[in-house]
Scaffold this motif. Structure first.
Motif, mmCIF file in Angstrom:
data_model
loop_
_atom_site.group_PDB
_atom_site.id
_atom_site.type_symbol
_atom_site.label_atom_id
_atom_site.label_comp_id
_atom_site.label_asym_id
_atom_site.label_seq_id
_atom_site.Cartn_x
_atom_site.Cartn_y
_atom_site.Cartn_z
ATOM 1 N N GLY A 175 70.981 30.919 12.338
ATOM 2 C CA GLY A 175 70.359 31.132 13.636
ATOM 3 C C GLY A 175 69.361 32.260 13.656
ATOM 4 O O GLY A 175 68.609 32.396 14.623
ATOM 5 N N ASP A 176 69.306 33.074 12.612
ATOM 6 C CA ASP A 176 68.360 34.182 12.592
ATOM 7 C C ASP A 176 66.916 33.698 12.634
ATOM 8 O O ASP A 176 66.013 34.437 13.028
ATOM 9 N N VAL A 208 76.095 29.181 16.835
ATOM 10 C CA VAL A 208 75.711 30.531 16.446
ATOM 11 C C VAL A 208 76.700 31.506 17.070
ATOM 12 O O VAL A 208 77.343 31.206 18.079
ATOM 13 N N ARG A 209 76.774 32.673 16.496
ATOM 14 C CA ARG A 209 77.803 33.633 16.928
ATOM 15 C C ARG A 209 77.241 35.044 17.013
ATOM 16 O O ARG A 209 76.188 35.348 16.482
ATOM 17 N N GLY A 210 78.020 35.887 17.684
ATOM 18 C CA GLY A 210 77.744 37.311 17.720
ATOM 19 C C GLY A 210 76.392 37.660 18.310
ATOM 20 O O GLY A 210 75.960 37.107 19.325
ATOM 21 N N ARG A 227 71.301 37.043 21.542
ATOM 22 C CA ARG A 227 69.836 37.105 21.554
ATOM 23 C C ARG A 227 69.233 35.794 22.035
ATOM 24 O O ARG A 227 68.301 35.789 22.848
ATOM 25 N N LEU A 228 69.750 34.667 21.561
ATOM 26 C CA LEU A 228 69.204 33.369 21.955
ATOM 27 C C LEU A 228 69.509 33.031 23.414
ATOM 28 O O LEU A 228 68.838 32.198 24.011
ATOM 29 N N ALA A 229 70.522 33.695 23.977
ATOM 30 C CA ALA A 229 70.830 33.533 25.397
ATOM 31 C C ALA A 229 70.052 34.513 26.266
ATOM 32 O O ALA A 229 70.231 34.542 27.487
ATOM 33 N N GLY A 230 69.220 35.338 25.638
ATOM 34 C CA GLY A 230 68.433 36.307 26.386
ATOM 35 C C GLY A 230 69.217 37.509 26.848
ATOM 36 O O GLY A 230 68.780 38.222 27.750
ATOM 37 N N LEU A 286 76.261 27.268 21.531
ATOM 38 C CA LEU A 286 75.689 26.055 20.956
ATOM 39 C C LEU A 286 74.193 26.069 21.211
ATOM 40 O O LEU A 286 73.740 26.489 22.281
ATOM 41 N N VAL A 287 73.409 25.604 20.222
ATOM 42 C CA VAL A 287 71.960 25.607 20.380
ATOM 43 C C VAL A 287 71.375 24.263 19.948
ATOM 44 O O VAL A 287 71.892 23.591 19.049
ATOM 45 N N ALA A 288 70.306 23.865 20.634
ATOM 46 C CA ALA A 288 69.491 22.719 20.239
ATOM 47 C C ALA A 288 68.124 23.252 19.842
ATOM 48 O O ALA A 288 67.606 24.196 20.459
#
Length: 314
Positions: free
Chosen positions: A95-96, A135-137, A142-145, A156-158
């Motif tokens: 996910g990085d 993704v975790r931690g 970060r991806l959730a803002g 979970l990410v798309a």
């Protein structure tokens, strides 16, 4: 991980005399960070599922993230999937290498594993629901803002697979059905404008692996502040917002749209047809007034997509 449906908070399905309402039992009801926008129907893990898109911003209005909430219509459970785009990371698969999708997500069109999302002035973005990643931690936060705060966060990410250029503002998009109620490989894409010059275009979606929507038709309904549009046979449904007042629903043939007496939620947004349940879905975005609402098509005088009833109009 709770899968496929099992988020801690769940919307409650409330059957009322005239509508079917879903209300959020969490901070989603009042938060000023996440705002619901788009809506459509599909199938997830073999179950009929409602998808609702959200965008996240800080209190200064800066965009931070976007997501789609999948709601099991029978059990009312839901889960969130963050929308992401490939970034410049090292590509190690954790996910990085991903970044939050910086889009308003004003409308959805769900075709099997392909999720199309309105990206306002940047066309239509396509996401692959067959490749949902975990993704975790700090990466999940970060991806959730959200600001990194430690803990065992899991998300979970798309991932975006394509960008489809469209010669419209792409504020929202909705599905198209034929006379028999069969979904067609087409979408309506429309423009939200404060005046009545916003356009609605009908486009054929490209085959999987291809880019570019084929334009079939474009027209100007003459309705200000349009928020969503769908079509069943020769009948269109268009939503119109009115700030902190109930929204308006317009329906009919494209050259004879009339305003329905039945109001839409305050701060109404996108529209979705649920022909299996006989409902027209919409939703409201404003804090404390948020609801996902299904209006029975029978209340709109709809019979096979054609029936007109002048007594229900204003």
């Amino acid at each position: 991980m709770l899968w496929p449906f099992g988020s801690t908070w769940r919307p409650v399905r409330q059957k009322r005399r005239d509508t079917v309402d879903l209300r959020w039992l969490s901070a989603r009801t009042w938060t000023r960070r996440w705002y619901p926008q788009g809506i459509d129907l599909g199938e997830w893990q073999g179950r009929r599922t409602l998808a609702v898109s959200w965008f996240r911003q800080d209190l200064a209005g800066t965009h931070l993230a976007s997501r789609v909430t999948l709601v099991d219509l029978e059990r009312s459970r839901h889960l969130d999937i963050l929308l992401t785009v490939p970034g410049d990371g090292d590509g190690d698969g954790d996910g990085d290498e991903l970044e939050p999708a910086p889009i308003h997500a004003g409308g959805l069109a769900w075709f099997e594993d392909r999720l199309f999302v309105a990206a306002t002035r940047r066309g239509i973005w396509e996401f692959d629901l067959s490749d949902i990643r975990t993704v975790r931690g700090a990466v999940a936060q970060r991806l959730a803002g959200a600001r990194p705060r430690g803990g065992r966060t899991t998300a979970l990410v798309a991932v975006r697979t394509r960008v489809h250029a469209v010669p419209l503002r792409c504020s929202y998009l909705g599905r198209v059905f034929d006379d028999a109620g069969t979904p067609l490989p087409r979408v309506l894409i429309g423009e939200y404008l404060r005046d009545d010059t916003g356009r609605i275009g009908e486009f054929t979606i490209p085959d999987a692996g291809s880019a570019g929507f084929a334009e079939e038709d474009v027209f100007t309904p003459g309705i200000a502040q349009m928020q969503g549009a769908v079509r069943w046979a020769d009948r269109y449904f268009v939503s119109q917002s009115d700030h902190l007042r109930p929204g308006a629903l317009w329906s009919g043939r494209r050259d004879a749209l009339l305003r329905e007496r039945i109001p839409l939620p305050v701060g109404c947004e996108d529209l979705a047809l649920d022909l299996d349940a006989g409902l027209l879905w919409s939703l409201g975005e404003h804090p404390w007034r948020r609801v996902v609402r299904g209006i029975p098509l029978a209340r709109l005088g709809v019979d096979g997509g054609h029936t007109e009833s002048t007594e229900r109009r204003t």
